[in-house]
Each structure stands twice: as structure tokens, then as C-alpha cells.
Design a protein around this motif. Sequence first.
Motif, PDB file in Angstrom:
ATOM      1  N   ALA A 160      30.951  -3.055  24.192  1.00  0.00           N
ATOM      2  CA  ALA A 160      30.719  -1.612  24.224  1.00  0.00           C
ATOM      3  C   ALA A 160      30.283  -1.118  22.845  1.00  0.00           C
ATOM      4  O   ALA A 160      29.379  -0.276  22.738  1.00  0.00           O
ATOM      5  CB  ALA A 160      31.984  -0.888  24.683  1.00  0.00           C
ATOM      6  N   MET A 161      30.893  -1.667  21.803  1.00  0.00           N
ATOM      7  CA  MET A 161      30.515  -1.276  20.445  1.00  0.00           C
ATOM      8  C   MET A 161      29.105  -1.755  20.094  1.00  0.00           C
ATOM      9  O   MET A 161      28.425  -1.127  19.270  1.00  0.00           O
ATOM     10  CB  MET A 161      31.521  -1.839  19.432  1.00  0.00           C
ATOM     11  N   ALA A 162      28.646  -2.843  20.691  1.00  0.00           N
ATOM     12  CA  ALA A 162      27.314  -3.388  20.400  1.00  0.00           C
ATOM     13  C   ALA A 162      26.224  -2.726  21.230  1.00  0.00           C
ATOM     14  O   ALA A 162      25.043  -2.961  20.981  1.00  0.00           O
ATOM     15  CB  ALA A 162      27.307  -4.892  20.654  1.00  0.00           C
ATOM     16  N   LEU A 163      26.598  -1.912  22.187  1.00  0.00           N
ATOM     17  CA  LEU A 163      25.622  -1.330  23.103  1.00  0.00           C
ATOM     18  C   LEU A 163      24.532  -0.549  22.370  1.00  0.00           C
ATOM     19  O   LEU A 163      23.345  -0.826  22.533  1.00  0.00           O
ATOM     20  CB  LEU A 163      26.341  -0.437  24.109  1.00  0.00           C
ATOM     21  N   TYR A 164      24.907   0.426  21.556  1.00  0.00           N
ATOM     22  CA  TYR A 164      23.894   1.233  20.878  1.00  0.00           C
ATOM     23  C   TYR A 164      23.133   0.451  19.808  1.00  0.00           C
ATOM     24  O   TYR A 164      21.903   0.532  19.759  1.00  0.00           O
ATOM     25  CB  TYR A 164      24.496   2.509  20.279  1.00  0.00           C
ATOM     26  N   PRO A 165      23.803  -0.305  18.930  1.00  0.00           N
ATOM     27  CA  PRO A 165      23.030  -1.033  17.915  1.00  0.00           C
ATOM     28  C   PRO A 165      22.002  -2.000  18.500  1.00  0.00           C
ATOM     29  O   PRO A 165      20.921  -2.184  17.939  1.00  0.00           O
ATOM     30  CB  PRO A 165      24.089  -1.791  17.119  1.00  0.00           C
ATOM     31  N   VAL A 166      22.311  -2.606  19.624  1.00  0.00           N
ATOM     32  CA  VAL A 166      21.389  -3.598  20.189  1.00  0.00           C
ATOM     33  C   VAL A 166      20.358  -2.943  21.106  1.00  0.00           C
ATOM     34  O   VAL A 166      19.183  -3.302  21.083  1.00  0.00           O
ATOM     35  CB  VAL A 166      22.166  -4.708  20.941  1.00  0.00           C
ATOM     36  N   LEU A 167      20.782  -1.988  21.907  1.00  0.00           N
ATOM     37  CA  LEU A 167      19.881  -1.404  22.909  1.00  0.00           C
ATOM     38  C   LEU A 167      19.346  -0.028  22.533  1.00  0.00           C
ATOM     39  O   LEU A 167      18.561   0.544  23.285  1.00  0.00           O
ATOM     40  CB  LEU A 167      20.591  -1.324  24.264  1.00  0.00           C
ATOM     41  N   GLY A 168      19.757   0.500  21.384  1.00  0.00           N
ATOM     42  CA  GLY A 168      19.322   1.839  20.986  1.00  0.00           C
ATOM     43  C   GLY A 168      17.821   1.988  20.883  1.00  0.00           C
ATOM     44  O   GLY A 168      17.236   2.958  21.380  1.00  0.00           O
TER      45      GLY A 168
END
Length: 126
Positions: free
Chosen positions: A109-117
Motif C-alpha cells: 500500500a505504501m508503494a502504490l503511489y511511488p510506483v504507479l503515480g
Amino acid sequence: MPAGTLYRGREGMWSWVAHRVTGVLIFFFLFVHVLDTALVRVSPEAYDDVVATYKTPIVALLEYGLVAAILFHALNGLRVIAVDFWSKGPRYQKQMLWTVVGIWIVMMAMALYPVLGHAYLELFGK
């Protein structure tokens, strides 16, 4: 099911399978990564074309999958070490697996924005 087998389709078997599958996926990523990086010596233009394809939303989803595989493989590897080297490890392997899964979900969940932003911005704008 034969009597005396260690795994009977429970959490231990599925974590074993997931650990092997994520390891193979990471290996194939590294293989492709070495090949595409080596392409720069053969044809810098072809390398630039390949790198340009990596900026698509579909590849961003694949990158998120890679992050998922690496995180699970690393966390489960720590669990395997604990099971092997801690005297009470086998007794608590099931609880440790669910702890690994919980930590993995939080980290994904924490990696969602950095990877898919960037893929989100490309698809839907600002």
C-alpha cells in the motif's frame, strides 16, 4: 494424501510455492534487465527505444508486480531464516507467515503511489 508428508496444502506449502515463484520471477527480471542494459553497447538508439517503452502504464503495473515479488520474497526469506535458526521457529511458522503477509500488504500500500503515480498521471492527467 500419503501419510507422513510434511505439507498438506496448508500455509507452509503455499508460502514455499510463493517463495519459489517470486524467486523465479525476480531471476527472469534480472536476466531481462542485463540484456536490455547490454543493448546500449550494441545500439544506443535501440536501447533508447526499449527504455521509452518502459514509461508506459502497463510496464508501471509490471513494476508494481516486481515490487510485490521482491518484498514478499525478502520478507518470507527472513521468516524462513527464523524458522531454521530459532529453536521455536517451527512452532510459530504459521503466525510468522501471517505477520509477513500483513507487513507485505502495508508495504505494498505504501508503494502504490511511488510506483504507479506516474502511470496514473499519464492516464488521467493532473
